[in-house]
Motif scaffolding. Structure first.
Motif, short mmCIF file in Angstrom:
data_model
loop_
_atom_site.label_atom_id
_atom_site.label_comp_id
_atom_site.label_asym_id
_atom_site.label_seq_id
_atom_site.Cartn_x
_atom_site.Cartn_y
_atom_site.Cartn_z
N ILE A 1 121.25 93.89 10.27
CA ILE A 1 122.34 92.98 10.61
C ILE A 1 121.98 92.17 11.86
CG2 ILE A 1 124.73 92.90 11.47
CD1 ILE A 1 124.49 93.30 8.45
N THR A 2 121.33 92.81 12.82
CA THR A 2 120.93 92.12 14.05
C THR A 2 119.91 91.03 13.75
OG1 THR A 2 121.39 94.10 15.36
CG2 THR A 2 119.92 92.48 16.33
N THR A 3 118.94 91.31 12.86
CA THR A 3 117.96 90.27 12.51
C THR A 3 118.62 89.18 11.67
OG1 THR A 3 117.18 91.50 10.57
CG2 THR A 3 115.95 91.80 12.62
N LYS A 4 119.59 89.54 10.87
CA LYS A 4 120.26 88.55 10.02
C LYS A 4 121.06 87.56 10.87
CE LYS A 4 123.36 88.12 6.10
NZ LYS A 4 124.15 88.80 5.09
N PHE A 5 121.80 88.07 11.85
CA PHE A 5 122.65 87.22 12.67
C PHE A 5 122.00 86.83 14.00
CE2 PHE A 5 125.68 89.34 9.87
CZ PHE A 5 126.35 88.25 9.37
N LYS A 6 120.79 87.35 14.24
CA LYS A 6 120.01 87.04 15.45
C LYS A 6 120.69 87.47 16.74
CE LYS A 6 117.71 83.29 13.13
NZ LYS A 6 118.23 82.15 12.43
N GLU A 7 121.59 88.45 16.64
CA GLU A 7 122.22 89.03 17.82
C GLU A 7 122.89 90.34 17.41
OE1 GLU A 7 125.90 87.32 19.41
OE2 GLU A 7 125.86 85.92 17.73
N ILE A 8 123.17 91.18 18.40
CA ILE A 8 123.87 92.43 18.14
C ILE A 8 125.36 92.13 18.11
CG2 ILE A 8 124.38 94.74 19.00
CD1 ILE A 8 121.62 94.68 20.39
N LYS B 1 105.11 69.77 15.56
CA LYS B 1 106.31 70.50 15.93
C LYS B 1 106.82 71.35 14.77
CE LYS B 1 108.24 67.67 19.55
NZ LYS B 1 109.41 66.88 19.97
N ASN B 2 106.80 70.81 13.56
CA ASN B 2 107.28 71.56 12.41
C ASN B 2 106.45 72.80 12.15
OD1 ASN B 2 109.40 69.87 11.92
ND2 ASN B 2 108.27 68.59 10.48
N TYR B 3 105.15 72.73 12.40
CA TYR B 3 104.28 73.87 12.19
C TYR B 3 104.73 75.05 13.05
CZ TYR B 3 100.24 76.92 12.29
OH TYR B 3 99.44 78.01 12.22
N TYR B 4 105.04 74.79 14.30
CA TYR B 4 105.46 75.86 15.20
C TYR B 4 106.84 76.40 14.86
CZ TYR B 4 101.38 74.76 17.95
OH TYR B 4 100.09 74.58 18.35
N ARG B 5 107.67 75.58 14.28
CA ARG B 5 109.00 76.04 13.90
C ARG B 5 108.97 76.89 12.63
NH1 ARG B 5 112.86 70.84 15.00
NH2 ARG B 5 112.53 70.81 17.23
N VAL B 6 108.07 76.63 11.74
CA VAL B 6 108.00 77.34 10.47
C VAL B 6 107.53 78.78 10.67
CG1 VAL B 6 106.85 77.44 8.23
CG2 VAL B 6 107.72 75.27 9.09
N ILE B 7 106.56 79.00 11.51
CA ILE B 7 105.98 80.33 11.68
C ILE B 7 107.00 81.35 12.16
CG2 ILE B 7 104.29 81.64 13.01
CD1 ILE B 7 102.30 79.85 12.04
N PRO B 8 107.77 81.08 13.22
CA PRO B 8 108.76 82.09 13.61
C PRO B 8 109.79 82.35 12.51
CG PRO B 8 108.41 80.55 15.40
CD PRO B 8 107.69 80.01 14.20
N THR B 9 110.21 81.31 11.82
CA THR B 9 111.17 81.47 10.74
C THR B 9 110.59 82.34 9.63
OG1 THR B 9 112.07 79.30 11.25
CG2 THR B 9 112.64 80.23 9.12
N LYS B 10 109.34 82.09 9.28
CA LYS B 10 108.69 82.87 8.23
C LYS B 10 108.55 84.33 8.67
CE LYS B 10 104.62 83.03 5.30
NZ LYS B 10 103.31 82.48 5.02
N ASN B 11 108.14 84.56 9.92
CA ASN B 11 108.00 85.93 10.42
C ASN B 11 109.35 86.64 10.45
OD1 ASN B 11 105.26 85.70 10.71
ND2 ASN B 11 105.36 85.15 12.86
N LEU B 12 110.40 85.94 10.84
CA LEU B 12 111.72 86.53 10.87
C LEU B 12 112.17 86.87 9.45
CD1 LEU B 12 114.13 87.40 12.55
CD2 LEU B 12 115.05 85.09 12.28
#
Length: 141
Positions: free
Chosen positions: A70-77, A2-13
Motif C-alpha cells: 500500500i505504501t508503494t502504491k500510494f507513495k506514502e504511509i 529528461k523523459n529517459y530519467y523519468r521512465v526509469i524510476p517509474t519502471k523500477n517502482l
C-alpha cells in the motif's frame, strides 16, 4: 533526455510494487495453507507456546508486506489504510480458526491463536506508525 530519467524510476517502482504484491499474495496463501494442513511428527523445541509465536510472526509479516505494498502504491504511509490491513489480517486469522474447527479433523480453533494474530498485526501497525512518525519528524527538521 529528461523523459529517459523519468521512465526509469517509474519502471523500477512498478517492478517493486509487483514484487511486493506477489510476496504479499504468496504469504497470505502460505498462512492459510500452513494453518489448515496436518503436521504429524513435528519436532518439539521444548518451548511452550511456540504455536503462538508462529501466529504472531505470520500476521506481523502479513501486515508488513501488505502495508509496504500500500505504501508503494500510494507513495506514502497512510495509517488508516495500514489499519484496514490490520483488520483484514485479524478477520483472515479468525476465518482460518473457524475453518480449522469446521473442515479439518486434526486441527481445532484456539482463541489464543486469535490473540496472537491480533498481537502480530498490531506490532506491524506499530512499526508503520513509528516509521510515519520518524518520516514526519525528518520532514519537519
Amino acid at each position: 533526455m529528461k523523459n529517459y530519467y523519468r521512465v526509469i524510476p517509474t519502471k523500477n517502482l512498478l517492478v517493486l510494487k509487483k514484487t511486493v504484491f506477489v510476496l504479499a499474495i504468496g504469504w497470505t496463501i502460505l498462512i492459510g495453507f500452513l494453518c489448515l494442513i496436518t503436521f504429524s511428527k513435528l519436532p518439539s523445541f521444548g518451548v511452550t507456546g511456540t504455536d503462538k509465536y508462529v501466529h504472531t510472526i505470520f500476521h506481523l509479516v502479513f501486515t508488513i508486506l501488505w502495508g509496504y505494498y500500500i505504501t508503494t502504491k500510494f507513495k506514502e504511509i497512510i495509517l488508516h489504510k495500514i489499519f484496514q490491513i490490520v483488520l483484514i489480517s485479524i478477520v483472515y486469522g479468525i476465518i482460518i480458526e473457524i475453518l480449522q474447527e469446521t473442515i479439518t479433523t486434526t486441527r481445532q480453533a484456539d482463541l489464543k491463536d486469535v490473540f496472537a494474530n491480533i498481537t502480530g498485526a498490531s506490532l506491524g501497525f506499530a512499526l508503520f506508525f513509528l516509521l510515519k512518525r520518524k518520516k514526519t519528524a525528518n520532514i519537519n527538521k
